[in-house]
Design an enzyme around this catalytic site. Structure first.
Site, PDB file in Angstrom:
ATOM      1  CB  THR A 214      -0.975  -0.012   1.202  1.00 54.48           C
ATOM      2  OG1 THR A 214      -1.961   1.015   1.021  1.00 54.48           O
ATOM      3  CG2 THR A 214      -0.270   0.204   2.525  1.00 54.48           C
ATOM      4  CG  ASN A 215      -0.302   4.707  -1.484  1.00 54.94           C
ATOM      5  OD1 ASN A 215      -1.005   5.461  -0.833  1.00 54.94           O
ATOM      6  ND2 ASN A 215      -0.724   4.112  -2.601  1.00 54.94           N
ATOM      7  NE  ARG A 216       4.053   9.012   4.137  1.00 59.04           N
ATOM      8  CZ  ARG A 216       4.691  10.135   3.865  1.00 59.04           C
ATOM      9  NH1 ARG A 216       5.715  10.135   3.043  1.00 59.04           N
ATOM     10  NH2 ARG A 216       4.320  11.268   4.414  1.00 59.04           N
ATOM     11  CB  SER A 217      -3.100   7.881  -0.012  1.00 63.48           C
ATOM     12  OG  SER A 217      -4.334   8.555  -0.087  1.00 63.48           O
ATOM     13  CB  ALA A 281      -2.242   7.377  -3.746  1.00 58.03           C
TER      14      ALA A 281
END
Ligand code: PMT
Length: 409
Positions: A214-217, A281
């Site tokens: 995943t990512n930091r959004s 994102a």
């Protein structure tokens, strides 16, 4: 009827030589029809007597927390709750420092802490005090928290010294305040009849039953857009990856986990909408084949783990190719060459506008409550918006996109 008739302004005046300009500012507000209530610090009364402000505002001037109120029940709460906006002019570095640190040791500072309406600060200071890193840090913090600043200007200061720190002119402060008050009015309901699709948050790509990529959004930017569009009258579908945010009231929420699911939900909603905002994102890659069982460490210690990733579809680019009357607004999360990369994405995704943010800049991009964006247009123009709360960035994006929808029909 002046342009500010029906508006209630709380004017805070702190102690500096520029207090005399606050008298002129008050006169401008009153002339424009505003109902102005003045609160002064004890230091400000050393420069101009409260009587001057009382005569021009037609209301008693509040100074002391412990004096029996003449008009209000609880002066700081009443002043804080009833105004459409609060303006502090001049705002000394002392008051800015107190506000940045939550100090409430006089009626004006107490009011400032209690106020929920927008606040405009017009600093006035000696150059050295203004440029002092402590002041600059306080100002940066207040900007991050959503306080509006006007000035200070450069020029001739007290005793004819040249430098930065001169309070902005009453006309300039007046304009800033009037714009903030009137933009709020103009915005009400201006998106009624428009149908909007917003993608928000990250996506999660399973690795095995317990792990994912995943990512930091955080979803904050997309949720702010969805909420603002809905409040301004639009019918909103919000396709959201996994986030810890309450869904904005009134929007149709479609929860998804992976980029493929986000694509499916976006494609389903797209034919029925006028505008799409790609604030999500989505993960660009997924596992070619997620593991069916939890990957075990035992038996492979020191051997590492190679994951075979495949491309995910580019949702916004696909919507850009499919669009008919729709306006497509892409976001660009960049760590370098912000404008150049955003211009490239505008073409590659057939977008009508790209909202570009440098996700490495302080107070911008992922997770934080503020953002600093550039709007990149098809003619190559890049418009810089101030560092603002994401809620206000959303409003300004909607202000700019509405004319594009009108043009598209
Ligand atoms: O969620 P927050 O914590 O509030 O953070 C906000 C934000 C940084 C996520 C937001 O402001 C932002 O920049 N969103 C776009 C993030 C992104 O994926 O940027 P990108 O440059 O990789 O993608 C460009 C555009 O294509 C974006 O509109 C994106 O939504 C879209 N995209 C990207 C990949 C993909 N597979 N499908 C897409 O539709």
């Amino acid at each position: 009827m002046g342009e500010l008739s029906g508006k209630r302004i709380t004017l805070g005046v702190t102690g500096g030589i520029a207090v005399y300009k606050a008298v002129e500012l008050l006169r401008l507000f009153v002339k424009a029809g505003a109902d102005v209530h003045v609160v002064m610090t004890p230091a400000a009364t050393q420069f101009v007597a409260p009587l001057t402000f009382r005569e021009l505002s037609f209301h008693p001037v509040a100074v002391d927390m412990f004096v029996e109120p003449k008009e209000w029940l609880m002066e700081h709460l009443s002043l804080a709750e009833s105004g459409d906006i609060m303006v502090v002019a001049p705002a000394t570095v002392n008051t800015l420092a107190k506000l940045a640190h939550g100090v409430a040791d006089n009626l004006l500072c107490t009011t400032l802490l209690a106020v929920t309406a927008p606040v405009v600060l017009a600093p006035a200071a000696d150059s050295h005090m203004w440029l002092n890193p402590i002041t600059q840090e306080n100002v940066a913090k207040l900007k991050r928290l959503g306080y509006h600043f006007v000035g200070p200007d450069s020029g001739s200061l007290a005793r004819n010294i040249q430098g930065v720190g001169r309070m902005a002119s009453p006309e300039e402060i007046y304009r800033k305040v009037a714009d903030l008050l009137l933009v709020g009015d103009r915005r009400r309901d201006d998106w009624r009849g428009r149908r909007v699709l917003v993608t928000a948050g990250p996506t999660q790509e399973p690795i095995d039953p317990v792990r994912y990529l995943t990512n930091r959004s955080s979803g904050k930017m997309g949720y702010a857009l969805a909420e603002a569009a809905c409040r301004r009258g639009a019918e909103v579908t919000l396709v959201s990856g996994p986030v810890n945010l309450a869904p904005p009231a009134g929007v149709r929420l479609v929860r998804v986990q992976t980029t493929l699911e986000m694509r499916e939900a976006a494609l389903a909603a797209f034919p029925e909408v006028d505008v799409v905002f790609g604030a999500a994102a989505p993960a660009d890659y997924r596992l070619a084949q997620p593991y069916e069982q939890k990957i075990k460490r035992s038996g492979n210690v020191g051997g590492g783990l190679a994951l075979q990733l495949v491309d995910n579809p580019d949702i916004i680019a696909e919507l850009g190719r499919l669009k008919k009357q729709q306006v497509v607004v892409a976001f660009a999360a960049e760590t370098e060459n912000l404008i150049e990369n955003a211009r490239h994405k505008l073409v590659q995704k057939k977008a009508d506008l790209v909202v570009a943010n440098d996700v490495t800049a302080p107070g911008a991009g992922f997770e934080v409550d503020t953002n600093q964006v550039y709007l990149v247009y098809p003619d190559g123009r890049a418009e810089k918006l101030d560092l603002l709360p994401k809620t206000e960035v959303a409003e300004q994006i909607l202000d700019r996109v509405l004319p594009l929808c009108r043009a598209a029909g």
